[in-house]
Design an enzyme around this catalytic site. Structure first.
Site, short mmCIF file in Angstrom:
data_model
loop_
_atom_site.label_atom_id
_atom_site.label_comp_id
_atom_site.label_asym_id
_atom_site.label_seq_id
_atom_site.Cartn_x
_atom_site.Cartn_y
_atom_site.Cartn_z
N SER A 147 0.74 -1.24 0.02
CA SER A 147 0.03 0.20 0.05
C SER A 147 1.02 1.48 -0.12
CB SER A 147 -0.87 0.13 1.20
OG SER A 147 -1.81 0.95 1.07
N ASP A 152 -9.72 -4.51 -4.66
CA ASP A 152 -8.97 -3.73 -4.03
C ASP A 152 -10.08 -2.46 -3.75
OD1 ASP A 152 -7.75 -1.88 -2.32
OD2 ASP A 152 -5.63 -2.64 -3.02
N HIS A 202 -7.56 -5.47 -0.45
CA HIS A 202 -6.62 -4.71 0.26
C HIS A 202 -5.95 -5.54 1.20
CE1 HIS A 202 -4.27 -0.97 -0.12
NE2 HIS A 202 -4.30 -0.86 1.31
#
Length: 301
Positions: A171, A242, A275
């Site tokens: 991320s 995601d 995610h």
């Protein structure tokens, strides 16, 4: 480590995954104010242990949290700094990396400074740089990115001369890792200071590429920059499900890298991945690192 994800029927299902603070706090651009405050309270209540160094950002001194190191189980051939996502810490990723069948790699897992973050409405969180939007279209906090890229380079600078060096992350950590790779290719940080280490690989999971708009000019500025860009291997992985850093941002970032001369880019997509990370993705990372670092998956070598 497990991450709760909603199944197709609306019920809660546990998927094997690395945890993500963004999953816990439920970040989105349309956060209700009350939810944002509650999320910020969660982040403020986290404890990250002792500090390792300080950096300057936004006119303030930023203190890095504890750095966790995973020693190689076999012959030491490579060192990779791995960067966590927004609101997380180095400890959680070190626990996962220690389980990987990569005995020749030393992992360094630092913890980002705690700072006000725009996407959290200005509430403090561990973050490698300030960010208002988790995408390659967001305004770039070059000062914060430079500080974190310099922290990574500093951690790698004390490794033995014969050890291959890399940087990776998840991320926001992936964004910082990719930014570090572009600094390596350009030979400079965004502020013009020289980038001091030689990177052999860079890995980004569920991330994006900061400063994509100015990358072409940087790489075309010299033949050396173009040669470095064409030679450094990059692995980008992204889940199509995601909902924090959208899949299109990962895809656009890979395309931006390829179009600016980073010819050794592999982009892997995962149909139902949100995610977080899953064993299938980490298996791909292991295979890619083994091949690109020319290391063994056996601890005897």
């Amino acid at each position: 480590m497990w991450c709760a994800q909603r199944g197709g029927g609306g019920g809660g299902a546990l998927a094997p995954a690395h945890r993500c603070r963004l999953c816990v706090v439920g970040v989105s651009r349309a956060w209700p104010r009350g939810v944002a405050a509650a999320a910020a309270a969660i982040v403020r209540g986290m404890s990250f242990g002792g500090s390792s160094s300080v950096a300057s950002g936004g006119g303030k001194r930023l203190e890095y949290g504890r750095t966790h190191v995973v020693r190689p189980k076999g012959a030491h051939k490579a060192t990779i700094v791995w960067l966590h996502g927004l609101g997380d810490n180095g400890a959680s990723w070190s626990q996962l990396l220690e389980t990987l069948p990569l005995p020749n790699i030393k992992w360094i897992c630092p913890t980002a400074p705690t700072r006000p973050v725009a996407v959290f409405g200005g509430f403090p969180s561990t973050a490698w740089f300030d960010v208002a939007d988790l995408s390659e279209d967001a305004p770039d906090d070059v000062e914060g990115l430079d500080a974190s890229a310099a922290h990574v380079a500093n951690l790698l600078s004390t490794e033995p001369a014969d050890i291959k060096l890399g940087v990776g992350g998840f991320s926001m950590g992936a964004a910082t890792a990719l930014y570090s790779a572009t600094c390596y290719a350009h030979g400079k940080y965004g502020n013009g200071n020289p980038y001091p280490v030689n990177l052999s690989v860079s890995v980004g999971l569920s991330g994006w590429l900061p400063c994509a708009r100015s990358l072409k000019n940087k790489i075309e500025s010299s033949q050396e920059a173009a040669q470095k860009a064409s030679s450094v291997p990059l692995l980008l992985c992204h889940g199509k499900a995601d909902d924090v850093v959208l899949y299109k941002h990962g895809e656009k970032s890979a395309e931006a890298l390829k179009s600016t001369g980073f010819s050794n880019v592999v982009f892997k997509s995962y149909n139902r991945l949100g995610h977080y990370t899953v064993p299938e993705e980490m298996d791909e990372v292991c295979k890619w690192l083994t091949a690109n670092l020319a290391i063994s998956s056996s601890s005897s070598t």
